[in-house]
Scaffold this active site. Sequence first.
Site, short mmCIF file in Angstrom:
data_model
loop_
_atom_site.label_atom_id
_atom_site.label_comp_id
_atom_site.label_asym_id
_atom_site.label_seq_id
_atom_site.Cartn_x
_atom_site.Cartn_y
_atom_site.Cartn_z
N LYS A 17 0.83 -1.22 0.00
CA LYS A 17 0.00 0.00 0.00
C LYS A 17 0.86 1.26 0.00
O LYS A 17 0.63 2.19 -0.78
CB LYS A 17 -0.94 0.03 1.23
CG LYS A 17 -1.89 -1.16 1.29
CD LYS A 17 -2.83 -1.07 2.47
CE LYS A 17 -2.15 -1.10 3.83
NZ LYS A 17 -1.43 -2.37 4.12
N ARG A 92 -9.56 0.87 8.93
CA ARG A 92 -9.13 -0.49 9.24
C ARG A 92 -10.16 -1.25 10.04
O ARG A 92 -9.94 -2.43 10.35
CB ARG A 92 -7.85 -0.41 10.06
CG ARG A 92 -6.60 -0.83 9.29
CD ARG A 92 -5.47 -0.62 10.19
NE ARG A 92 -4.28 -1.33 10.01
CZ ARG A 92 -3.17 -0.80 9.50
NH1 ARG A 92 -3.16 0.39 8.97
NH2 ARG A 92 -2.06 -1.49 9.51
N ARG A 131 11.32 -5.70 4.99
CA ARG A 131 11.13 -4.26 4.72
C ARG A 131 12.14 -3.39 5.47
O ARG A 131 12.42 -3.60 6.64
CB ARG A 131 9.72 -3.85 5.14
CG ARG A 131 9.51 -2.33 5.06
CD ARG A 131 8.06 -1.94 5.06
NE ARG A 131 7.30 -2.48 6.18
CZ ARG A 131 5.98 -2.39 6.26
NH1 ARG A 131 5.27 -1.81 5.32
NH2 ARG A 131 5.35 -2.90 7.31
N ARG A 164 11.33 -1.38 10.88
CA ARG A 164 10.27 -1.02 11.82
C ARG A 164 10.21 -2.03 12.95
O ARG A 164 10.36 -3.22 12.72
CB ARG A 164 8.92 -0.99 11.08
CG ARG A 164 8.66 0.31 10.37
CD ARG A 164 7.46 0.27 9.49
NE ARG A 164 6.27 -0.33 10.08
CZ ARG A 164 5.08 -0.36 9.49
NH1 ARG A 164 4.94 0.17 8.28
NH2 ARG A 164 4.05 -0.92 10.07
N ARG A 175 -0.19 -8.75 13.80
CA ARG A 175 -0.75 -7.77 12.86
C ARG A 175 -1.60 -8.45 11.78
O ARG A 175 -2.63 -7.94 11.39
CB ARG A 175 0.39 -6.95 12.21
CG ARG A 175 1.07 -6.03 13.23
CD ARG A 175 2.37 -5.49 12.71
NE ARG A 175 2.20 -4.72 11.50
CZ ARG A 175 3.14 -4.58 10.56
NH1 ARG A 175 4.32 -5.17 10.72
NH2 ARG A 175 2.91 -3.84 9.52
P1 ADP Z 1 2.20 -1.83 3.23
O1 ADP Z 1 2.23 -0.32 3.18
O2 ADP Z 1 0.98 -2.41 2.57
O3 ADP Z 1 2.43 -2.38 4.60
P2 ADP Z 1 4.77 -1.62 1.81
O4 ADP Z 1 4.47 -0.77 0.62
O5 ADP Z 1 5.52 -0.98 2.93
O6 ADP Z 1 3.42 -2.35 2.34
O7 ADP Z 1 5.57 -2.90 1.27
C1 ADP Z 1 5.97 -3.94 2.17
C2 ADP Z 1 7.28 -4.57 1.66
O8 ADP Z 1 7.03 -5.28 0.46
C3 ADP Z 1 8.38 -3.56 1.33
O9 ADP Z 1 9.63 -4.12 1.73
C4 ADP Z 1 8.29 -3.39 -0.18
O10 ADP Z 1 9.56 -3.08 -0.75
C5 ADP Z 1 7.82 -4.78 -0.61
N1 ADP Z 1 6.92 -4.76 -1.77
C6 ADP Z 1 5.92 -3.87 -2.03
N2 ADP Z 1 5.28 -4.20 -3.17
C7 ADP Z 1 5.89 -5.33 -3.63
C8 ADP Z 1 5.69 -6.18 -4.77
N3 ADP Z 1 4.71 -5.93 -5.66
N4 ADP Z 1 6.49 -7.26 -4.92
C9 ADP Z 1 7.47 -7.52 -4.01
N5 ADP Z 1 7.71 -6.77 -2.92
C10 ADP Z 1 6.94 -5.69 -2.73
P1 AMP Z 2 0.84 0.51 9.10
O1 AMP Z 2 1.94 1.53 8.97
O2 AMP Z 2 -0.35 0.85 8.26
O3 AMP Z 2 1.32 -0.91 8.88
O4 AMP Z 2 0.33 0.61 10.61
C1 AMP Z 2 1.20 0.32 11.69
C2 AMP Z 2 0.40 0.21 12.97
O5 AMP Z 2 -0.22 1.49 13.26
C3 AMP Z 2 -0.75 -0.78 12.99
O6 AMP Z 2 -0.33 -2.10 13.29
C4 AMP Z 2 -1.64 -0.21 14.09
O7 AMP Z 2 -1.11 -0.43 15.38
C5 AMP Z 2 -1.51 1.31 13.82
N1 AMP Z 2 -2.52 1.80 12.85
C6 AMP Z 2 -2.27 2.37 11.64
N2 AMP Z 2 -3.41 2.74 11.03
C7 AMP Z 2 -4.41 2.38 11.88
C8 AMP Z 2 -5.83 2.47 11.81
N3 AMP Z 2 -6.45 3.01 10.74
N4 AMP Z 2 -6.54 2.00 12.87
C9 AMP Z 2 -5.94 1.46 13.94
N5 AMP Z 2 -4.61 1.34 14.07
C10 AMP Z 2 -3.85 1.79 13.04
#
Ligand code: ADP
Ligand code: AMP
Length: 222
Positions: A17, A92, A131, A164, A175
């Site tokens: 995302k 969420r 990541r 992270r 999660r």
């Molecule tokens: P989210 O915001 O949904 O938690 P991220 O955009 O931070 O996900 O991506 C999570 C991990 O997956 C990162 O390390 C990113 O580089 C990797 N990633 C994202 N999209 C892809 C993809 N299409 N294929 C492989 N790895 C990906």
């Molecule tokens: P994310 O960066 O989206 O993976 O979110 C990291 C963490 O932030 C999650 O595991 C939750 O603890 C908190 N969080 C982020 N967005 C929300 C949301 N919309 N509602 C509740 N908790 C959230």
Amino acid sequence: MAGKRAFIFLGPPGAGKGTQAKRIAKQLGVPHLSTGDMMRDAVARGTELGKIVGPIMQAGQLVSDDLVMKMVEQRLKQPDCEAGCLFDGFPRTLPQAEGLDKILERGGFGKPVVVDLAVSDDKLLRRLTGRRTCSVGGEIYNVYDAPSKVEGVCDNDGGKLVQRADDRAEVVNQRLAAYHRQTKPLADYYRQQGVLQEVDASVSVDEVSRALGEIVKRAEGR
Ligand code: ADP
Ligand code: AMP
């Protein structure tokens, strides 16, 4: 952009995302609103909100709807959201989705464009544990699939890449459980409203971007 539109990227943690939202928000010329980034920022700055949400995030649980809704409502009052915005990681829960519907209606937004980025759990573990994020500009990498040129250093701005705290394997499982229990049902909520679009997010970053780009173009009537 035609009309005032909210775009919502749904999907499990690690679906991509954030990676996609950075690209698509730029393409659309709207701000990328990641509730996770906003709360990590509050934790880093040691604010009152940060002190409350820090331990909840570390445990892989969701922060209360009340706190999240207040934070989003405040953010949407900023002038950069006037033309629309792209939500990443919000809503969420069902109460957040219902609350957002009311906010969007009051704010004169049209129906949101909701995209569910689908990836199976087995792929997510690799994406999350691998990541790394730039501590300066927030660029997202993956040690397995999308490494930086120099290990631990951002290609864009030379910032230090960090992992992270909630991307450790023990927390990742919490999660994913929270996602399946609380967030996955939102797909049905938006499907019933006729606004849900699904994208296979298990393919490459560029392929996912292309699919999202098409959806965005259609939504804008281009
Ligand atoms: P989210 O915001 O949904 O938690 P991220 O955009 O931070 O996900 O991506 C999570 C991990 O997956 C990162 O390390 C990113 O580089 C990797 N990633 C994202 N999209 C892809 C993809 N299409 N294929 C492989 N790895 C990906
Ligand atoms: P994310 O960066 O989206 O993976 O979110 C990291 C963490 O932030 C999650 O595991 C939750 O603890 C908190 N969080 C982020 N967005 C929300 C949301 N919309 N509602 C509740 N908790 C959230």
